[in-house]
Design an enzyme around this catalytic site. Structure first.
Site, PDB file in Angstrom:
ATOM      1  N   GLY A  30       2.243   6.730  12.830  1.00 17.79           N
ATOM      2  CA  GLY A  30       2.846   7.922  13.390  1.00 17.79           C
ATOM      3  C   GLY A  30       2.844   9.168  12.527  1.00 17.79           C
ATOM      4  O   GLY A  30       3.237  10.241  12.993  1.00 17.79           O
ATOM      5  N   ASP A  31       2.401   9.056  11.279  1.00 20.35           N
ATOM      6  CA  ASP A  31       2.380  10.243  10.409  1.00 20.35           C
ATOM      7  C   ASP A  31       1.261  10.113   9.378  1.00 20.35           C
ATOM      8  O   ASP A  31       1.459  10.334   8.185  1.00 20.35           O
ATOM      9  CB  ASP A  31       3.735  10.421   9.720  1.00 20.35           C
ATOM     10  CG  ASP A  31       3.938  11.838   9.192  1.00 20.35           C
ATOM     11  OD1 ASP A  31       3.192  12.754   9.606  1.00 20.35           O
ATOM     12  OD2 ASP A  31       4.850  12.042   8.367  1.00 20.35           O
ATOM     13  N   PHE A  32       0.087   9.761   9.874  1.00 21.66           N
ATOM     14  CA  PHE A  32      -1.080   9.548   9.020  1.00 21.66           C
ATOM     15  C   PHE A  32      -1.652  10.922   8.675  1.00 21.66           C
ATOM     16  O   PHE A  32      -2.510  11.453   9.374  1.00 21.66           O
ATOM     17  CB  PHE A  32      -2.105   8.689   9.759  1.00 21.66           C
ATOM     18  CG  PHE A  32      -3.208   8.128   8.908  1.00 21.66           C
ATOM     19  CD1 PHE A  32      -3.074   6.907   8.276  1.00 21.66           C
ATOM     20  CD2 PHE A  32      -4.404   8.822   8.753  1.00 21.66           C
ATOM     21  CE1 PHE A  32      -4.106   6.371   7.514  1.00 21.66           C
ATOM     22  CE2 PHE A  32      -5.447   8.304   7.986  1.00 21.66           C
ATOM     23  CZ  PHE A  32      -5.291   7.078   7.360  1.00 21.66           C
TER      24      PHE A  32
END
Length: 363
Positions: free
Chosen positions: A223-225
């Site tokens: 979700g926050d790559f």
């Protein structure tokens, strides 16, 4: 970066000196602290800790003190811990949680606030520190973009066998599902000349993506790559190149369409490239598809999802600045670079970008 569940939540950052951080490590983990160094963190407090004597992890540790708001959501932090353990057990380079003297992965500690007249309650964890350099700080190459895309797809593939009830986050402000709700924050952009384009992108997402949700494969995702959460190291085979060697920050983990995860990565990785960002995006997609091929439905919505993530960053950055004016300079600098990307991306036809990406994959 800590990520609030709801946009209106104000996350209160803990207050801890280096000396107090060292004392926490010694009291909770029984380690003899050698040095403590603060690490960048937006709403939490993180410290790089080295210890004297024999230690099971040679690279040191990260002490994580979670902000008071998110410390109330122990189930989500448990999910983060379990996901890191799950990936580490399968050979992925991710931090591992170090059990404290009570054998627990975390503890809720009462800490003095900055004015020393009241207390906050904060979850404290100790993680193994991963060596490496953040992707943002090395020369970006097509090879590295390809590597990053393949790594993301491998993480997604592994996480098909992972589940946790806390990962169903219907109100999570940073899920792309939240994009239509950005309209209620546009009051923070009263004099912004871009409001019409913002509304246009929101409407396109509402029309092009939301009706296709049932056609999109879903599962657990990071979700926050982004370029700050991916660690790299020199490739021993090709010293002039880098390879991915770590993945940090599990605050955005969620069950959502896989294409959202790829769109998030594309937006962040392309927005930091000054020259020809679309070619780097094409390499990232090519790397991703070397592991997991996109479905026709995913291709249909990807263009709009990339724009939507950029819009989230821009609008929520302004909204957060209105809640935390002390961080306005940092937030507005980030928002400025994101808007340049939005103008470039939204001003380029979807078909033109996809044609370039197909050529990259064919070659």
């Amino acid at each position: 970066m800590a990520q609030s569940e709801k946009a209106e939540e104000i996350l209160e950052k803990p207050h801890l000196t280096e000396e107090q951080a060292g004392q926490l490590v010694e009291r909770l983990y029984g380690l003899k602290v050698k040095s403590v160094k603060p690490l960048d963190s937006y709403y939490d407090m993180n410290f790089y800790v080295t210890v004297d004597g024999p230690a099971p992890w040679a690279h040191g540790y990260t002490l994580k003190v979670t902000n008071g708001t998110e410390s109330k959501n122990e189930d989500l932090i448990e999910a983060q811990n379990k996901m890191m353990a799950f990936l580490a057990d399968r050979g992925f380079p991710v931090p591992r949680v170090v059990p404290n003297l009570q054998g627990r992965d975390m503890s809720l500690e009462q800490l003095l606030k900055n004015e020393n007249v009241s207390y906050s309650h904060n979850i404290v964890r100790l993680l193994t520190y991963l060596p490496g350099t953040v992707y943002h700080n090395v020369p970006v190459t097509h090879h590295l973009a390809y590597e990053a895309g393949a790594f993301l797809a491998k993480v997604q593939k592994a996480l098909r066998d992972f589940s946790h009830p806390a990962l169903h986050r219907p109100d999570f402000v940073w899920s792309l599902r939240y994009v239509p709700s950005l309209e209620k924050h546009l009051h923070c952009l009263k004099e912004d000349p871009h409001v019409d384009i913002i509304r246009e992108i929101i409407q396109a997402f509402r029309e092009k993506v939301l009706p296709r949700m049932d056609d999109l494969q879903q599962g657990v995702m990071h979700g926050d790559f982004n370029e700050q959460n991916v660690l790299v190291e020199e490739d021993p085979v090709t010293p002039s190149e880098y390879r991915v060697c770590g993945l940090l920050d599990y605050g955005g983990i969620i069950v959502d369409p896989y294409i959202f995860d790829l769109a998030i990565a594309l937006m962040y990785f392309m927005s930091v490239v000054l020259k020809d960002p679309f070619s780097f995006g094409g390499q990232l997609v090519a790397g991703y598809e070397s592991v997991r091929a996109l479905t026709p439905a995913e291709w249909d919505v990807l263009y709009y999802c990339v724009a939507a993530r950029a819009l989230q960053s821009y609008v929520l950055g302004h909204y957060t600045a209105s809640l935390h004016p002390e961080n306005t300079e940092y937030l507005m600098f980030t928002a400025g670079s994101v808007w340049k990307f939005i103008e470039l991306w939204w001003g380029t036809p979807k078909e033109e970008i996809y044609k370039q990406w197909r050529n990259i994959q064919n070659n």
